[in-house]
Enzyme design. Structure first.
Site, mmCIF file in Angstrom:
data_model
loop_
_atom_site.group_PDB
_atom_site.id
_atom_site.type_symbol
_atom_site.label_atom_id
_atom_site.label_comp_id
_atom_site.label_asym_id
_atom_site.label_seq_id
_atom_site.Cartn_x
_atom_site.Cartn_y
_atom_site.Cartn_z
ATOM 1 N N HIS A 156 0.826 -1.223 0.000
ATOM 2 C CA HIS A 156 0.000 0.000 0.000
ATOM 3 C C HIS A 156 0.857 1.269 0.000
ATOM 4 C CE1 HIS A 156 -3.411 -2.456 1.110
ATOM 5 N NE2 HIS A 156 -2.735 -2.943 2.140
ATOM 6 N N PRO A 208 8.232 -4.485 5.216
ATOM 7 C CA PRO A 208 8.020 -4.521 6.668
ATOM 8 C C PRO A 208 9.268 -4.963 7.433
ATOM 9 C CG PRO A 208 6.913 -6.377 5.606
ATOM 10 C CD PRO A 208 7.535 -5.559 4.511
ATOM 11 N N SER A 235 10.251 2.849 7.385
ATOM 12 C CA SER A 235 9.581 1.583 7.651
ATOM 13 C C SER A 235 9.901 1.063 9.053
ATOM 14 C CB SER A 235 9.965 0.570 6.579
ATOM 15 O OG SER A 235 9.331 -0.659 6.849
ATOM 16 N N ARG A 236 11.033 0.364 9.188
ATOM 17 C CA ARG A 236 11.454 -0.129 10.499
ATOM 18 C C ARG A 236 12.966 0.025 10.616
ATOM 19 N NH1 ARG A 236 7.135 0.540 12.067
ATOM 20 N NH2 ARG A 236 5.678 -0.882 13.054
ATOM 21 N N GLU A 265 15.630 3.171 18.450
ATOM 22 C CA GLU A 265 14.696 4.267 18.748
ATOM 23 C C GLU A 265 13.874 4.095 20.025
ATOM 24 O OE1 GLU A 265 12.287 3.777 15.069
ATOM 25 O OE2 GLU A 265 10.555 3.698 16.385
ATOM 26 N N HIS A 297 9.909 8.826 14.093
ATOM 27 C CA HIS A 297 8.831 7.869 13.789
ATOM 28 C C HIS A 297 7.486 8.600 13.694
ATOM 29 C CE1 HIS A 297 8.114 3.263 13.970
ATOM 30 N NE2 HIS A 297 7.166 3.839 13.237
HETATM 31 C C1 COI Z 1 2.988 1.504 12.296
HETATM 32 O O1 COI Z 1 1.823 1.777 11.996
HETATM 33 O O2 COI Z 1 3.370 0.346 12.445
HETATM 34 C C2 COI Z 1 3.945 2.586 12.504
HETATM 35 O O3 COI Z 1 5.114 2.393 12.302
HETATM 36 C C3 COI Z 1 3.473 3.870 13.088
HETATM 37 C C4 COI Z 1 3.239 3.763 14.493
HETATM 38 C C5 COI Z 1 4.171 3.062 15.373
HETATM 39 C C6 COI Z 1 2.390 4.750 15.136
#
Ligand code: COI
Length: 332
Positions: A156, A208, A235-236, A265, A297
């Site tokens: 997405h 992801p 992303s991560r 983080e 973030h």
């Molecule tokens: C998620 O939606 O997984 C994000 O990375 C944002 C969030 C931690 C608020």
């Protein structure tokens, strides 16, 4: 009465929760700003479902405590599930859901804005202007339309990021293990991750987090990147080996980085460290660099996203509380 107990609620989420409650007067809702842990689980007593958003892990002990209270499920207000102990959830029969596609534009826009800022040298330009140095040079930029932008991951968010980059007129390429038919028909995919690394002037990460993407950007990957390229990670943090990133920046192999996430983080992003010395010297180092943009973030953080995260996760909490179904339930 059906009751939902929500954890980790920020003040900016409260109006959206109140709005949802006003449309569901038959549901009792209570919440706290604290995270869900073994120590705070008791707050959910009397509820059938908990609703959460946090960076710290949802661990075994917390799930034991929820199961003792008879909680049926946990509905995450966010997309990522890398901090969920699914084994424990299974052991205690807890249903789990997330909000996998709340406004993808929120993150996609942020990622491409970070990339454009890097190409136009806007961080050093802002620093220069703050020093009242109004000279034009040396912060000359590169135009997005002249760049090849590589999108890693075309779910997405990646797909929206790709369209935004195309809007700048950039030559956009993409890599994903499985191909989106629409993008494939447009001939946008390269054959391999290595090809994406070699051809891109800017790469935006939209895969992801998790074991299969852990340190995907390691020393070897940076070595394969085009000289002078920029990397954006919204992303991560776990996807980028920060030590390898710093070496690639120090050697001048890559031009800059935009980081909305960072592997260290937790304990920093989301908290106020103003006037305190950062114990994490790597984070402190990243912040001082003119060619590294750090945002804590917050790529997701738009009014549209926050409302969708609240609404969809609370709707699912009702489904779990009443033993109903939800398309957002994660099967594991
Ligand atoms: C998620 O939606 O997984 C994000 O990375 C944002 C969030 C931690 C608020």
């Amino acid at each position: 009465m059906t009751k939902i107990y929500a954890y980790g609620v920020r003040t900016d989420e409260q109006p959206y929760i109140e709005k949802w409650v006003s449309k569901h007067p038959e549901i009792e809702v209570a919440y706290t700003d604290q995270a869900l842990t073994a120590q705070t689980a008791h707050l959910a007593a009397g509820a059938q479902c908990v609703n959460t958003l946090q960076a710290v892990p949802y661990n075994h002990e917390a799930f034991v405590a929820l199961a003792d209270l008879g909680i049926k499920g946990i509905t995450l207000r966010n997309a990522g599930t890398d901090n969920v102990d699914f084994e424990a959830a299974k052991e205690f029969g807890l249903r789990v859901s997330n909000v996998p596609s709340y406004s993808p534009n929120s993150i996609a826009e942020h990622a491409i804005i970070q990339m454009a800022r890097l190409f136009r040298n806007l961080k050093p330009m802002d620093e220069k202007v703050a020093r009242q140095d109004f000279r034009v040079a040396p912060t000359i930029g590169r135009e997005m339309r002249k760049q090849t932008i590589g999108i890693l991951g075309t779910g997405h968010i990646g797909k929206v990021a790709l369209r935004i980059a195309q809007g700048f007129g950039a030559n956009v390429i993409a890599y994903n293990r499985s191909q989106d038919p629409e993008l494939a028909a447009e001939g946008l995919y390269v054959e391999s991750f290595d090809e994406l690394l070699a051809k891109s002037d800017g790469i935006s990460i939209h895969v992801p987090g998790g074991p299969s993407t852990y340190h995907m950007f390691d020393e070897a990957a940076f070595a394969k990147m085009k000289d002078n390229a920029v990397l954006v990670n919204c992303s991560r943090g776990s996807i980028v080996d920060t030590k390898a990133l710093l070496s690639a920046l120090d050697s001048g192999k890559i031009y800059g980085a935009g980081l909305d996430v960072y592997e260290g983080e937790v304990g920093y992003f989301g908290d106020n460290w103003q006037d305190k010395e950062l114990e994490d010297k790597v984070l402190a180092d990243l912040l001082t660099r003119s060619n590294v943009i750090v945002s804590p973030h917050t790529a997701f953080y738009t009014t549209t996203s926050v409302e969708e995260m609240v609404e969809q996760s609370f709707d699912t909490a009702v489904a779990f509380s009443t033993d109903g179904t939800s398309p957002l339930e994660i099967k594991f």
